[in-house]
Design an enzyme around this catalytic site. Sequence first.
Site, PDB file in Angstrom:
ATOM      1  N   ASN A 413       0.845  -1.192   0.000  1.00  7.66           N
ATOM      2  CA  ASN A 413       0.000   0.000   0.000  1.00  7.66           C
ATOM      3  C   ASN A 413       0.881   1.242   0.000  1.00  7.66           C
ATOM      4  O   ASN A 413       1.699   1.434   0.910  1.00  7.66           O
ATOM      5  CB  ASN A 413      -0.898   0.036   1.232  1.00  7.66           C
ATOM      6  CG  ASN A 413      -1.810   1.264   1.220  1.00  7.66           C
ATOM      7  OD1 ASN A 413      -2.739   1.338   0.420  1.00  7.66           O
ATOM      8  ND2 ASN A 413      -1.528   2.248   2.074  1.00  7.66           N
ATOM      9  N   GLU A 414       0.711   2.052  -1.021  1.00  3.44           N
ATOM     10  CA  GLU A 414       1.352   3.363  -1.120  1.00  3.44           C
ATOM     11  C   GLU A 414       2.852   3.362  -0.897  1.00  3.44           C
ATOM     12  O   GLU A 414       3.379   4.152  -0.103  1.00  3.44           O
ATOM     13  CB  GLU A 414       0.659   4.358  -0.182  1.00  3.44           C
ATOM     14  CG  GLU A 414      -0.816   4.543  -0.513  1.00  3.44           C
ATOM     15  CD  GLU A 414      -1.425   5.810   0.067  1.00  3.44           C
ATOM     16  OE1 GLU A 414      -0.823   6.417   0.969  1.00  3.44           O
ATOM     17  OE2 GLU A 414      -2.520   6.189  -0.397  1.00  3.44           O
ATOM     18  N   ASN A 467      -5.060   5.326  -4.754  1.00  7.09           N
ATOM     19  CA  ASN A 467      -5.652   5.956  -3.575  1.00  7.09           C
ATOM     20  C   ASN A 467      -5.586   7.469  -3.804  1.00  7.09           C
ATOM     21  O   ASN A 467      -4.488   8.006  -3.974  1.00  7.09           O
ATOM     22  CB  ASN A 467      -4.835   5.632  -2.321  1.00  7.09           C
ATOM     23  CG  ASN A 467      -4.805   4.140  -2.001  1.00  7.09           C
ATOM     24  OD1 ASN A 467      -5.548   3.354  -2.580  1.00  7.09           O
ATOM     25  ND2 ASN A 467      -3.943   3.752  -1.071  1.00  7.09           N
ATOM     26  N   TYR A 469      -7.093  11.514  -2.736  1.00  9.57           N
ATOM     27  CA  TYR A 469      -7.828  12.334  -1.769  1.00  9.57           C
ATOM     28  C   TYR A 469      -8.073  13.757  -2.273  1.00  9.57           C
ATOM     29  O   TYR A 469      -7.879  14.720  -1.542  1.00  9.57           O
ATOM     30  CB  TYR A 469      -7.090  12.318  -0.427  1.00  9.57           C
ATOM     31  CG  TYR A 469      -7.256  10.966   0.242  1.00  9.57           C
ATOM     32  CD1 TYR A 469      -8.408  10.672   0.946  1.00  9.57           C
ATOM     33  CD2 TYR A 469      -6.306   9.966   0.085  1.00  9.57           C
ATOM     34  CE1 TYR A 469      -8.612   9.425   1.511  1.00  9.57           C
ATOM     35  CE2 TYR A 469      -6.493   8.716   0.650  1.00  9.57           C
ATOM     36  CZ  TYR A 469      -7.654   8.451   1.357  1.00  9.57           C
ATOM     37  OH  TYR A 469      -7.854   7.220   1.910  1.00  9.57           O
ATOM     38  N   TYR A 473      -7.018  16.011   1.165  1.00 20.76           N
ATOM     39  CA  TYR A 473      -5.636  16.475   1.388  1.00 20.76           C
ATOM     40  C   TYR A 473      -5.211  17.509   0.348  1.00 20.76           C
ATOM     41  O   TYR A 473      -4.324  18.309   0.598  1.00 20.76           O
ATOM     42  CB  TYR A 473      -4.655  15.296   1.384  1.00 20.76           C
ATOM     43  CG  TYR A 473      -4.864  14.344   2.549  1.00 20.76           C
ATOM     44  CD1 TYR A 473      -4.757  14.793   3.855  1.00 20.76           C
ATOM     45  CD2 TYR A 473      -5.177  13.007   2.324  1.00 20.76           C
ATOM     46  CE1 TYR A 473      -4.953  13.934   4.930  1.00 20.76           C
ATOM     47  CE2 TYR A 473      -5.376  12.144   3.389  1.00 20.76           C
ATOM     48  CZ  TYR A 473      -5.267  12.608   4.690  1.00 20.76           C
ATOM     49  OH  TYR A 473      -5.466  11.758   5.739  1.00 20.76           O
ATOM     50  N   GLU A 504      -8.873   3.914  -2.706  1.00 20.88           N
ATOM     51  CA  GLU A 504      -9.175   4.811  -1.587  1.00 20.88           C
ATOM     52  C   GLU A 504      -9.598   6.164  -2.135  1.00 20.88           C
ATOM     53  O   GLU A 504      -8.984   6.700  -3.050  1.00 20.88           O
ATOM     54  CB  GLU A 504      -7.947   5.041  -0.680  1.00 20.88           C
ATOM     55  CG  GLU A 504      -7.543   3.834   0.135  1.00 20.88           C
ATOM     56  CD  GLU A 504      -6.371   4.100   1.082  1.00 20.88           C
ATOM     57  OE1 GLU A 504      -6.141   5.274   1.446  1.00 20.88           O
ATOM     58  OE2 GLU A 504      -5.691   3.123   1.453  1.00 20.88           O
ATOM     59  N   TRP A 549     -12.627   4.914   1.249  1.00 22.35           N
ATOM     60  CA  TRP A 549     -11.820   4.855   2.469  1.00 22.35           C
ATOM     61  C   TRP A 549     -12.565   5.619   3.541  1.00 22.35           C
ATOM     62  O   TRP A 549     -12.791   6.800   3.368  1.00 22.35           O
ATOM     63  CB  TRP A 549     -10.426   5.457   2.250  1.00 22.35           C
ATOM     64  CG  TRP A 549      -9.543   5.190   3.424  1.00 22.35           C
ATOM     65  CD1 TRP A 549      -9.205   6.067   4.412  1.00 22.35           C
ATOM     66  CD2 TRP A 549      -8.887   3.957   3.738  1.00 22.35           C
ATOM     67  NE1 TRP A 549      -8.382   5.455   5.332  1.00 22.35           N
ATOM     68  CE2 TRP A 549      -8.176   4.175   4.941  1.00 22.35           C
ATOM     69  CE3 TRP A 549      -8.852   2.700   3.142  1.00 22.35           C
ATOM     70  CZ2 TRP A 549      -7.425   3.149   5.552  1.00 22.35           C
ATOM     71  CZ3 TRP A 549      -8.095   1.707   3.743  1.00 22.35           C
ATOM     72  CH2 TRP A 549      -7.389   1.939   4.934  1.00 22.35           C
ATOM     73  N   LYS A 568     -12.614   8.714   8.537  1.00 22.15           N
ATOM     74  CA  LYS A 568     -13.100   8.589   7.158  1.00 22.15           C
ATOM     75  C   LYS A 568     -14.108   7.458   7.015  1.00 22.15           C
ATOM     76  O   LYS A 568     -14.566   7.167   5.911  1.00 22.15           O
ATOM     77  CB  LYS A 568     -11.927   8.415   6.198  1.00 22.15           C
ATOM     78  CG  LYS A 568     -11.070   9.673   6.109  1.00 22.15           C
ATOM     79  CD  LYS A 568     -10.074   9.663   4.979  1.00 22.15           C
ATOM     80  CE  LYS A 568      -9.172  10.880   5.050  1.00 22.15           C
ATOM     81  NZ  LYS A 568      -8.236  10.841   6.197  1.00 22.15           N
TER      82      LYS A 568
END
Length: 593
Positions: A413-414, A467, A469, A473, A504, A549, A568
Amino acid sequence: MLTPRESSSREYLRLDGLWRFRFDPAGQGGTDRWWAAPLPGRREMPVPASYNDLVTDPAEREFVGDVWYQRDVWVPGSWAGRRIVLRCDAATHHGTLWAGDTQVAEHAGGYTPFEADVTALVTFGEPLRVTVKVGNELTMATIPPGTISSRPGGHRAQRYFHDFFNYAGLHRSVWLYATPASYLDGVTVRTDFDPATGAGLVRYQAEVVDDHAGYGTALTSAVLRDRAGTVVARATGPAGELPVPDSRPWQPADPYLYRLELAHGEDEYALPVGIRTVRVAADQLLLNGQPVRLRGFGMHEDGVLRGKGHDDARMVRDFALLNWIGANSFRTSHYPYAEEVLDYADRQGLLVIGETPAVGLHLSLGHMGDPGARTFAPNRIGAEAAAAHQRAISELIARDRNHPCVIAWSIANEPDSAEAASRDYFKPLVASARELDPTRPLCFANVATAPPEADVVTDLFDLICVNRYFGWYVDTGDLAAAERNLEDELRAWARYGKPIVVTEFGADALAGLHALPATIWSEDYQVALIAASLRVFRRIPEVIGEHVWNFADFATAQAVHRPGGNHKGVFTRDRQPKAAAWLLRELWRTGDR
Ligand code: GCB
């Protein structure tokens, strides 16, 4: 290693309950041989559970180091003459296991099982003392990674690069089980399905351990039964093919399970089998030859008091909510979940992206990292971490490869996949995952700092998982900009010609906080952000999956932007709906995709 299951030849004791417990801040347990006698003190801890939220002292909640669990168990006299195994489903993150005075196993990695043959250590008529030392330290040699520092006052602090609390303890069951002396030790099941004819095929490959000279492999046999118990195919030998001409394929709408009964000599072991295929063809993900769209969540094993301890009650509630909201899938973000969860997903027809615990391989990311820090370098995420990552991949695949619900492996992940060195890091991991399981698509969840023009590894994988945002963010509070920028980036990913799953997206929402017009942290803003994101996904045919997410609010390390954790969740931490849950139910259940 086979999941413990009962059969005519197998029995188990599940050692759940209260165990004697002790913190070991000075590392005394090893020198004082704490396994050799009852742990002193009257402290007890439940298994399975994290210990962190069951204590009242902040230093214990945030403790860094080893804790000890111990209990006695009476081994049934009827087990005399059989092989006896002690197994730990999850010691997070490092487990050392003793049977009586003897250390029998040691295991790194907090979310996969380990076991040892303890037959010779059992004295019938006397209790067996079982001791487990559990360490929670994360370093540059562990997956997930972390660093430890000494603080004034002498205590040690754990830093980590992932956004969920570093819960520790015996998170899943400990077992004692018995098998015959010659036994089935493992099985790989692979299935095929021809949608044109309905023909199915089950291939199995069993591993047997035979302690009788000449008690040959011909003694292995396989029987496949349908749900009514009727035999549909038979084979002999440790490997074979079981054709099912008119098969009923496993799928979310009809998670039909056959039962594969294996026998070797006196040993019998049966497991559920779903006949299904999964593959990527151009920009589609095909289940049984049909395009499938993923609606669901990134989740966490997380709850009040128990932390990451497996809890059947929480699992049943979570699946009820997944069903209520119209989800068909989830990702086991960011580690392998309890085997009970996968068994249940097989039966409930949920599609699962199984993920390794390789989260936080990005040492410069956001509020958790150091600006400009390199990740893939010696003394950072280097050879030791790569070896641990490799073990994590093979243990995940070995444990979960027979679950029809698992449709893809996410190996990280990431990670910082914009760093040039990430390519050399991932290439061998991808190659080995493919070798271990050539049947499932591979993916990793891509981070915002590695958009298509910067990422250097995506071509190695089958599915594109991102993912993002926008609106949280970045473009904070500006949903018009968020909608545009999300669309631009997804269209750029679409040029790969591969299926895209947005693994996400979302916004924190404090349950009960409302705002008109919608502003960040309110339920209304979470609703608006999710609605805007879903509009974008529906405009881009390559986007075949949307995982919000997160499913529910969850605990994180203490941080000023994490009021009591990450909010979230579309459900609260106690599994009640926020406004966004009603929106998703409306969209997902009316089947607008
Ligand atoms: C992410 C991570 C996830 C975090 C989430 C967030 O990108 O994959 O673990 O919890 O963002 O809420 O920041």
